[in-house]
Structure formats: C-alpha cells, structure tokens
Design a protein around this motif. Structure first.
Motif, PDB file in Angstrom:
ATOM      1  N   LYS A  15       0.995  -1.418  -0.239  1.00 29.55           N
ATOM      2  CA  LYS A  15       0.011  -0.226   0.107  1.00 29.55           C
ATOM      3  C   LYS A  15       0.865   1.253   0.114  1.00 29.55           C
ATOM      4  O   LYS A  15       0.386   2.335  -0.695  1.00 29.55           O
ATOM      5  N   VAL A  30      -4.953   5.342 -12.812  1.00 28.83           N
ATOM      6  CA  VAL A  30      -5.961   4.585 -13.682  1.00 28.83           C
ATOM      7  C   VAL A  30      -4.829   3.633 -14.052  1.00 28.83           C
ATOM      8  O   VAL A  30      -4.830   2.661 -14.189  1.00 28.83           O
ATOM      9  N   ALA A  33      -2.924   2.244 -11.134  1.00 26.17           N
ATOM     10  CA  ALA A  33      -4.279   0.982 -10.582  1.00 26.17           C
ATOM     11  C   ALA A  33      -4.188   0.121 -11.057  1.00 26.17           C
ATOM     12  O   ALA A  33      -4.297  -1.398 -10.992  1.00 26.17           O
ATOM     13  N   SER A  39      -8.526  -1.406  -7.810  1.00 18.88           N
ATOM     14  CA  SER A  39      -9.100  -0.392  -8.303  1.00 18.88           C
ATOM     15  C   SER A  39      -8.790   1.078  -8.385  1.00 18.88           C
ATOM     16  O   SER A  39      -7.542   1.145  -7.764  1.00 18.88           O
ATOM     17  N   GLU A  40      -9.029   1.846  -8.979  1.00 17.39           N
ATOM     18  CA  GLU A  40      -8.332   2.575  -8.767  1.00 17.39           C
ATOM     19  C   GLU A  40      -8.427   3.597  -7.774  1.00 17.39           C
ATOM     20  O   GLU A  40      -8.470   4.354  -6.923  1.00 17.39           O
ATOM     21  N   SER A  41      -9.777   3.679  -7.302  1.00 13.46           N
ATOM     22  CA  SER A  41     -11.272   3.900  -6.126  1.00 13.46           C
ATOM     23  C   SER A  41     -10.004   3.286  -4.906  1.00 13.46           C
ATOM     24  O   SER A  41     -10.131   4.191  -3.661  1.00 13.46           O
ATOM     25  N   THR A  42      -9.493   2.510  -4.433  1.00 16.08           N
ATOM     26  CA  THR A  42      -8.045   2.259  -4.006  1.00 16.08           C
ATOM     27  C   THR A  42      -6.950   2.299  -3.890  1.00 16.08           C
ATOM     28  O   THR A  42      -7.285   3.019  -2.408  1.00 16.08           O
ATOM     29  N   HIS A  44      -6.815   5.815  -4.579  1.00 13.56           N
ATOM     30  CA  HIS A  44      -7.011   6.816  -3.803  1.00 13.56           C
ATOM     31  C   HIS A  44      -7.861   6.428  -2.054  1.00 13.56           C
ATOM     32  O   HIS A  44      -7.096   7.904  -1.889  1.00 13.56           O
ATOM     33  N   ASN A  45      -8.226   5.576  -1.965  1.00 13.70           N
ATOM     34  CA  ASN A  45      -8.917   5.501  -1.061  1.00 13.70           C
ATOM     35  C   ASN A  45      -6.906   5.390   0.150  1.00 13.70           C
ATOM     36  O   ASN A  45      -6.671   6.023   1.362  1.00 13.70           O
ATOM     37  N   TRP A  46      -6.403   4.816  -0.325  1.00 16.52           N
ATOM     38  CA  TRP A  46      -5.389   4.403   0.801  1.00 16.52           C
ATOM     39  C   TRP A  46      -3.892   5.911   0.668  1.00 16.52           C
ATOM     40  O   TRP A  46      -3.716   6.343   1.225  1.00 16.52           O
ATOM     41  N   ARG A  47      -4.522   6.715  -0.602  1.00 16.67           N
ATOM     42  CA  ARG A  47      -3.432   8.148  -0.673  1.00 16.67           C
ATOM     43  C   ARG A  47      -4.237   8.805   0.714  1.00 16.67           C
ATOM     44  O   ARG A  47      -3.587   9.515   1.020  1.00 16.67           O
ATOM     45  N   LYS A  48      -5.606   8.668   0.906  1.00 17.84           N
ATOM     46  CA  LYS A  48      -6.824   9.957   1.660  1.00 17.84           C
ATOM     47  C   LYS A  48      -6.141   9.371   3.572  1.00 17.84           C
ATOM     48  O   LYS A  48      -5.631   9.852   4.077  1.00 17.84           O
TER      49      LYS A  48
END
Length: 100
Positions: A15, A30, A33, A39-42, A44-48
């Motif tokens: 991660k 994208v 990922a 996934s792209e959203s995954t 993004h979540n890790w970056r947050k």
C-alpha cells in the motif's frame, strides 16, 4: 446461486509503495492501478489514509491506531457502567417497594 467475491488483502508495504508511486511517478492513477492490479478507488482511499495516519496507516486486520483502541476500550467500559447502573436502579426500586 450467488458467488461471493473474495476480498484481496494487501500488505502495508504494498500500500505504501502504491501511494508513493501515485504521488511520485507523474502517471495517472488509472495507469498505476492497472499496473498494480487494484482499482482506482482503492489507490485513492490509500492516498487519503496515508497522510492522516502516516506510520500507523494500514495497520491491518485487528490492529488499530492508539486512538481507535482507546475509543474501543472506553465504549466497552461505558457498556459495563450502563449495566451496573441498570442493576442499581432495579435494586433501588425493589428495596423502595419493600419499605412502604
């Protein structure tokens, strides 16, 4: 028949590397990922999560931040206190009826 999707589990190191790639490579999320198979959203979540928790980010299953662990402990303690209070209320009600 419904087939369940098995949730993939990624290591903390994976991660962190994904977040570093996303921030340093200059490539679109994208593309990163796709390269990593997530996934792209995954990403993004890790970056947050990473800047909010830094070293404690991605603690994994069963491992919590000290704040989350303290909150969990306090909630358990509150539940015990509520149960004890309920017992005392019932006892007071029973004893007050017997005095009359």
């Amino acid at each position: 028949m419904k087939m369940s999707r098995e949730q993939k589990i990624y290591t903390k190191e994976f991660k962190i590397e994904a977040v570093r790639r996303a921030e340093a490579s200059g490539k679109p999320i994208v593309e990163i990922a796709r390269e990593l198979g997530v996934s792209e959203s995954t990403i993004h979540n890790w970056r947050k999560q990473f800047p909010q928790h830094s070293e404690q980010a991605f603690a994994g299953s069963g491992h919590q931040t000290p704040e989350a662990e303290e909150l969990r402990r306090l909630k358990r303690e509150l539940e015990v206190v509520k149960q004890e209070r309920g017992i005392v209320k019932k006892a007071l009600h029973i004893f007050s009826r017997h005095e009359r």
